[in-house]
Enzyme design. Structure first.
Site, short mmCIF file in Angstrom:
data_model
loop_
_atom_site.label_atom_id
_atom_site.label_comp_id
_atom_site.label_asym_id
_atom_site.label_seq_id
_atom_site.Cartn_x
_atom_site.Cartn_y
_atom_site.Cartn_z
N SER A 8 6.64 -9.65 -7.23
CA SER A 8 8.21 -9.34 -7.46
C SER A 8 8.53 -8.71 -6.16
O SER A 8 8.01 -8.05 -5.22
CB SER A 8 8.09 -8.00 -8.54
N GLY A 48 9.17 -3.64 -5.10
CA GLY A 48 8.46 -4.58 -5.69
C GLY A 48 7.25 -4.90 -4.97
O GLY A 48 6.94 -4.87 -3.74
N PHE A 116 11.39 -0.29 -16.17
CA PHE A 116 11.62 -1.74 -15.26
C PHE A 116 12.40 -2.48 -15.90
O PHE A 116 12.24 -3.10 -16.84
CB PHE A 116 10.11 -2.32 -14.86
N GLN A 168 0.83 -3.52 -13.41
CA GLN A 168 1.49 -2.92 -14.76
C GLN A 168 1.67 -4.22 -15.62
O GLN A 168 2.04 -3.84 -16.65
CB GLN A 168 2.51 -2.19 -14.45
N LEU A 220 -9.40 4.52 -6.69
CA LEU A 220 -9.65 5.85 -7.00
C LEU A 220 -8.78 6.94 -6.39
O LEU A 220 -9.24 7.96 -6.52
CB LEU A 220 -11.10 6.13 -7.28
N GLY A 221 -7.54 6.57 -5.77
CA GLY A 221 -6.71 7.53 -5.25
C GLY A 221 -7.43 8.11 -4.02
O GLY A 221 -8.21 7.43 -3.19
N GLY A 224 -11.16 7.25 -2.84
CA GLY A 224 -11.53 5.93 -2.09
C GLY A 224 -11.47 4.91 -3.17
O GLY A 224 -10.58 4.72 -4.13
N ASP A 252 -0.03 -0.94 -3.05
CA ASP A 252 0.46 -2.16 -2.35
C ASP A 252 0.03 -2.20 -0.86
O ASP A 252 -0.26 -3.00 -0.38
CB ASP A 252 1.89 -2.38 -2.45
#
Length: 301
Positions: A8, A48, A116, A168, A220-221, A224, A252
């Site tokens: 997107s 996007g 969205f 998502q 995992l944020g 890592g 991303d």
């Protein structure tokens, strides 16, 4: 050696809520949920998943070609991408539609609520993967359901290895469909919530799913990521961020670095380490397309 990025292109309206969502939502009243959040800060960003990943690849110096759709209101987005050095030949503008729009609200704990509107993205399947000459790999990032399905088959038929990144969009697919997409892909990248949902939908464990792929990466944020190869997981530790400002687009940015490393012929573990470093850079800036490599940053380290 241009990397294809299917997914997107969107405008992100980003709002910062100074409190905690949990303090305003009563668990026993979810059946009559009616809440409003005052957001003192609001801004509009280019976003996007395909746009954010393409931006990240250009920051790393890699050539990239998004396969995506824009609405008539997105022509200045096209100009921005061109100015960044992005190959825009596979972006289709649909004049009678709006560009996809995401409204993202983040609380003080970095929890997010997103609404969205797909707009032109809903017709992304009308923009097939066509020219794959000189393309070493691709990523299938969140897009319209039909586009994801058709692009996966088109990439596979063309012999282009790709990363499956459902994001998502994962809930749109049945377990059978998800397993087929995994089988068509060479790698998969998900966050920990998406990974649990993928396991729930397919009825398979991460270890079992990884045996259908070269590697399965679960982010995992700040901790890592786990890289699953042939049923075995290896933890790649996170990198400390200089500041925690905005998580929008961190996944991303990680995927851009992962693609960069894979295109260089690196191991998935090495590419994931770069992904963690780039994710830590991104979270210190607002929006998905405003981070920069600092002076002296060694991509090869």
């Amino acid at each position: 050696m241009t990397i294809l990025v299917c997914g997107s292109l969107a405008f992100d309206t980003i709002m910062d809520f100074e409190g905690r969502f949990a303090d305003h939502i009563l668990p026993d009243q979810l059946h009559i949920l009616n809440v409003a959040f005052v957001v003192p800060a609001l801004r509009r960003e280019f976003g996007g998943c395909a746009g954010n990943i393409a931006y990240g690849l250009r920051q790393l110096g890699a050539p990239v070609r998004p396969v995506a759709t824009l609405g008539d209101d997105g022509r200045h987005y096209l100009q921005r991408l061109r100015a960044l050095g992005v190959d825009i030949d596979a972006i289709r503008v649909l004049g009678e539609h709006y560009t996809a729009q995401a409204m993202i609200m983040t609380d003080r704990d970095n929890n997010q609520i997103t609404a969205f509107h797909p707009g032109a993205m809903a017709l992304a399947h009308t923009n097939p993967v066509a020219d794959t000459s000189g393309v070493p790999l691709a990523i299938l990032s969140p897009d319209g359901k039909q586009a994801t399905w058709e692009h996966a088959h088109q990439l596979h038929a063309a012999g282009v290895p790709f990363v499956f990144d459902p994001g998502q969009g994962l809930p749109m697919f049945s377990g059978e469909e998800l397993l087929r997409l995994v089988e068509l892909a060479d790698w998969a990248a998900l966050n920990d919530y998406e990974a649990r949902l993928l396991c729930d939908r397919t009825g398979l464990t991460l270890a079992q799913l990884s045996r259908h792929l070269r590697a399965l990466v679960v982010t995992l944020g700040e901790h890592g990521c786990d890289v699953w190869i042939e049923g075995t997981a290896t933890r790649v530790p996170g990198e400390p961020a200089s500041a925690i400002v905005d998580p929008t687009g961190c996944g991303d940015a990680f995927r851009a670095a992962l693609l960069y490393g894979l295109a260089q012929g690196w191991s998935v573990l090495r590419a994931a380490r770069l992904g963690n470093r780039i994710g830590a850079l991104k979270i210190a800036t607002r929006g998905g397309q405003n981070w920069r490599l600092p002076p002296g940053f060694d991509v090869q380290a």
